[in-house]
Design an enzyme around this catalytic site. Structure first.
Site, PDB file in Angstrom:
ATOM      1  N   LYS A  44      -8.232   3.288   1.891  1.00 45.37           N
ATOM      2  CA  LYS A  44      -7.450   4.478   1.854  1.00 45.37           C
ATOM      3  C   LYS A  44      -7.606   5.283   0.494  1.00 45.37           C
ATOM      4  CE  LYS A  44      -4.145   2.534   5.049  1.00 45.37           C
ATOM      5  NZ  LYS A  44      -5.105   1.629   4.968  1.00 45.37           N
TER       6      LYS A  44
ATOM      7  N   TYR B 213      -9.304  -6.798  12.454  1.00 45.57           N
ATOM      8  CA  TYR B 213      -8.676  -6.304  11.255  1.00 45.57           C
ATOM      9  C   TYR B 213      -8.733  -7.387  10.096  1.00 45.57           C
ATOM     10  CZ  TYR B 213      -5.549  -4.287   7.969  1.00 45.57           C
ATOM     11  OH  TYR B 213      -4.890  -3.874   6.968  1.00 45.57           O
TER      12      TYR B 213
ATOM     13  N   THR C   7     -39.504  26.001 -10.250  1.00 47.03           N
ATOM     14  CA  THR C   7     -39.656  24.631  -9.815  1.00 47.03           C
ATOM     15  C   THR C   7     -39.747  23.714 -11.186  1.00 47.03           C
ATOM     16  OG1 THR C   7     -42.257  24.841  -9.756  1.00 47.03           O
ATOM     17  CG2 THR C   7     -40.736  25.387  -7.765  1.00 47.03           C
ATOM     18  N   HIS C   8     -39.489  22.491 -11.070  1.00 46.70           N
ATOM     19  CA  HIS C   8     -39.476  21.775 -12.292  1.00 46.70           C
ATOM     20  C   HIS C   8     -38.916  22.262 -13.528  1.00 46.70           C
ATOM     21  CE1 HIS C   8     -42.972  19.560 -10.169  1.00 46.70           C
ATOM     22  NE2 HIS C   8     -43.181  20.883  -9.872  1.00 46.70           N
TER      23      HIS C   8
ATOM     24  N   ASN D 211      -2.044  -2.954  13.131  1.00 47.71           N
ATOM     25  CA  ASN D 211      -3.447  -2.590  13.118  1.00 47.71           C
ATOM     26  C   ASN D 211      -3.927  -1.360  13.884  1.00 47.71           C
ATOM     27  OD1 ASN D 211      -3.295  -4.975  11.596  1.00 47.71           O
ATOM     28  ND2 ASN D 211      -4.315  -6.334  13.172  1.00 47.71           N
TER      29      ASN D 211
ATOM     30  N   LYS E 248     -16.589  28.719 -28.977  1.00 49.77           N
ATOM     31  CA  LYS E 248     -17.193  27.934 -27.800  1.00 49.77           C
ATOM     32  C   LYS E 248     -16.465  28.564 -26.371  1.00 49.77           C
ATOM     33  CE  LYS E 248     -19.825  24.991 -27.072  1.00 49.77           C
ATOM     34  NZ  LYS E 248     -19.525  23.554 -27.268  1.00 49.77           N
TER      35      LYS E 248
ATOM     36  N   GLN F  78      -7.457  -2.401   4.200  1.00 52.93           N
ATOM     37  CA  GLN F  78      -6.462  -1.503   3.537  1.00 52.93           C
ATOM     38  C   GLN F  78      -7.138  -0.744   2.205  1.00 52.93           C
ATOM     39  OE1 GLN F  78      -2.061  -2.855   2.936  1.00 52.93           O
ATOM     40  NE2 GLN F  78      -2.699  -2.936   0.884  1.00 52.93           N
TER      41      GLN F  78
ATOM     42  N   SER G  97     -12.964  25.252 -27.112  1.00 50.68           N
ATOM     43  CA  SER G  97     -13.318  23.755 -28.118  1.00 50.68           C
ATOM     44  C   SER G  97     -12.064  23.784 -28.990  1.00 50.68           C
ATOM     45  CB  SER G  97     -14.533  23.839 -28.559  1.00 50.68           C
ATOM     46  OG  SER G  97     -14.474  23.061 -29.942  1.00 50.68           O
TER      47      SER G  97
ATOM     48  N   GLU H  21     -18.976  21.342 -15.026  1.00 47.56           N
ATOM     49  CA  GLU H  21     -19.378  20.046 -15.331  1.00 47.56           C
ATOM     50  C   GLU H  21     -18.416  19.043 -14.531  1.00 47.56           C
ATOM     51  OE1 GLU H  21     -19.877  20.239 -19.960  1.00 47.56           O
ATOM     52  OE2 GLU H  21     -18.701  21.875 -19.459  1.00 47.56           O
TER      53      GLU H  21
ATOM     54  N   SER I 183       0.844  -1.051   0.051  1.00 48.58           N
ATOM     55  CA  SER I 183      -0.056   0.039  -0.041  1.00 48.58           C
ATOM     56  C   SER I 183       0.808   1.219  -0.037  1.00 48.58           C
ATOM     57  CB  SER I 183      -1.113   0.029   1.297  1.00 48.58           C
ATOM     58  OG  SER I 183      -0.232  -0.262   2.349  1.00 48.58           O
TER      59      SER I 183
HETATM   60  N1  ARG Z   1      -1.265  -1.465   5.269  1.00 45.92           N
HETATM   61  C1  ARG Z   1      -2.002  -2.039   6.009  1.00 45.92           C
HETATM   62  C2  ARG Z   1      -3.312  -1.203   5.778  1.00 45.92           C
HETATM   63  O1  ARG Z   1      -3.573  -0.192   5.553  1.00 45.92           O
HETATM   64  C3  ARG Z   1      -1.662  -1.778   7.716  1.00 45.92           C
HETATM   65  C4  ARG Z   1      -2.157  -2.622   8.453  1.00 45.92           C
HETATM   66  C5  ARG Z   1      -1.682  -4.073   8.307  1.00 45.92           C
HETATM   67  N2  ARG Z   1      -1.821  -4.985   9.189  1.00 45.92           N
HETATM   68  C6  ARG Z   1      -1.620  -6.435   8.837  1.00 45.92           C
HETATM   69  N3  ARG Z   1      -1.800  -6.845  10.059  1.00 45.92           N
HETATM   70  N4  ARG Z   1      -1.350  -6.827   7.662  1.00 45.92           N
HETATM   71  O2  ARG Z   1      -4.564  -1.597   6.397  1.00 45.92           O
END
Ligand code: ARG
Length: 470
Positions: free
Chosen positions: A325, A317, A155-156, A110, A283, A322, A277, A290, A23
């Protein structure tokens, strides 16, 4: 690269597994929180006698050096070391030896990743809050300048009743003011300290979780170790807050697109906030509006993805987490960008006051006022509605608008009509008469502006107090 968890393994990790598992490409943005969290953890371990003060001191100094390395772009991130936590820890041990290897006592990735994410959420909430309030201010300032600018309300997407541009903008101000209120709620969910939960079941060492919480300015500590490592409510809350905020930006985007069309012509975006454009030389496109409208779908998608990710997860966990993120980070970037660009785009756009007012000269948005007029003369509203409906149909047939019908024409529908009806048909009269609380009347709008400024002041103070708690 040997793994920090390699003891029980006799083979190297498959290259695909390294790549799939890692990650670091996206969680490296947590480096600051990771280091700050580790410093607090090391200090606590030292103060509790779990490691020596000397070791804690070395760890803290080493971590500070690593912070500099990263900020000066001299840090070598490695995929084999999976994530930001192990990248930093491995580098620490490389720099300071065994003391570095003691940092992970009484801690797991964790609870570590949970800590980083909580801190990161808080930091981003403050930055987002600043942008949100800046946009609120832009809306207030623009509304202030357009208190007298009349336009049709819809409205509408059909002409409904006359309003002012100020009233329209204040509607958005009020939405954003609720968004800020929601932001404060997200903060509460993020302001709970998870470290010390270990992998799942706390630790056998005499740690002091409250000391860590104090150093890192958390007002609460997770009261259950299993909840601490598996909770992602604060991310769901953040994504919900962001989705609702984007829905507001998306609605104003749609209006910007409509208003800047030739058909409406109500506004013209500044050249710096529009695009052209490659084929059609004439344009001038509202791409930013948008895109904000388009990106709203993406943010909703991130909320949906996260809801689905946690849906079937057993405690505690699981690596699925993961996946919390990328969508979260992307949402942060998207809402920050959208808010920042919107403040400037709205502040710089040209409002075609005449176009807005001309629109009102050629519509039936004053019909309700005519019905209300009859009600004031004693007719029941339903009957008045029916009479005016007939007048409107008559006018359409005669290719006229209501002010152009003669009193004689009016009289064929009701004896209650008098020559004074002409006054109440004027758009500025229609607006001025709508003095009910929250209505568009000039007098009422002035109060809303005053209220809006007071709300903004208070929210700026709230934001300031969050800043103190980072
Ligand atoms: N990179 C992991 C995450 O973002 C960190 C935690 C990993 N823990 C594990 N026991 N593999 O969740």
């Amino acid at each position: 690269m040997s793994k920090l968890w390699g003891g029980r393994f006799s083979k190297n990790t498959n290259k695909m597994v390294d790549a799939f598992n890692a990650s670091i490409e996206f969680d490296k943005r947590l480096y600051h929180e990771d280091i700050r969290g580790s410093i607090a953890h090391a200090r606590m371990l030292g103060n509790c006698g779990i490691i020596s003060i000397d070791e804690a001191t070395k760890i803290i100094a080493g971590l500070k050096d690593i912070l500099v390395e990263i900020e000066e772009d001299k840090f070598d991130f490695s995929i084999a070391l999976e994530d930001i936590h192990m990248n930093i820890e491995a580098r620490l041990t490389e720099r300071i030896g065994t003391a570095g290897a003691r940092l992970h006592t009484a801690r797991s990735r964790n609870d570590q990743v949970a800590l980083d994410l909580h801190m990161y959420t808080k930091k981003e909430l403050v930055e987002i809050g600043e942008l949100l309030l800046k946009f609120e201010e832009t809306l207030l300032v623009t509304a202030q300048a357009h208190q007298k600018t009349l336009m049709p309300g819809y409205t509408h997407l059909q002409r409904a009743q006359p309003i002012t541009f100020a009233h329209h903008l204040l509607a958005y101000f009020n939405m954003l003011q609720r968004d800020f209120r929601r932001l404060l709620g997200v903060w509460q969910g993020a302001d709970i300290m998870p470290l010390g939960a270990g992998a799942i079941a706390g630790t056998t060492f005499p740690i002091d979780r409250f000391a860590v919480a104090k150093e890192l300015n958390f007002s609460e500590v997770y009261a259950n170790s299993m909840d601490a490592v598996s909770d992602r409510d604060y991310i769901l809350e953040f994504l919900s807050f962001a989705s609702i905020l984007m829905s507001h930006l998306s609605r104003i985007s749609e209006e910007i697109c409509l208003w800047s069309s030739t058909e409406f012509g109500f506004i013209e975006l500044d050249d710096a906030f529009a695009t052209g454009s490659s084929m059609m030389p004439q344009k001038k496109n509202p791409d930013i509006a948008e895109l904000v409208r388009g990106k709203t779908g993406r943010v909703y998608g991130h909320l949906q993805a996260m809801l689905v990710t946690v849906k079937g997860l057993p405690l505690t966990y699981n690596k699925d987490l993961q996946e919390d993120k990328e969508g979260f980070f992307d949402t942060i970037d998207t809402i920050k960008f959208s808010l920042a660009v919107y403040s400037e785009m709205i502040a710089t756009m040209k409002v075609n006051v005449e176009k807005m007012e001309q629109a009102l000269a050629k519509d039936f948005s004053n019909a309700t006022d005519l019905a209300d007029y009859l009600v004031r003369k004693g007719l029941a509203f339903r009957e008045a509605h029916e009479v005016v409906g007939k007048c409107v149909a008559h006018a359409i047939q005669a290719e006229k608008f209501l002010p152009e019908l003669t009193l004689a024409e009016y009289k064929t529908y009701s004896e209650l009509f008098e020559s004074d009806l002409l006054v109440i048909l004027r758009p500025e009269e229609c607006v001025a008469a709508r003095t009910s609380y929250g209505g568009p009347a000039f007098s009422e709008n002035a109060k809303q502006l005053i209220r809006g400024k007071a709300v903004l002041e208070k929210q700026l103070e709230d934001l300031d107090s969050l800043k103190q708690r980072l």
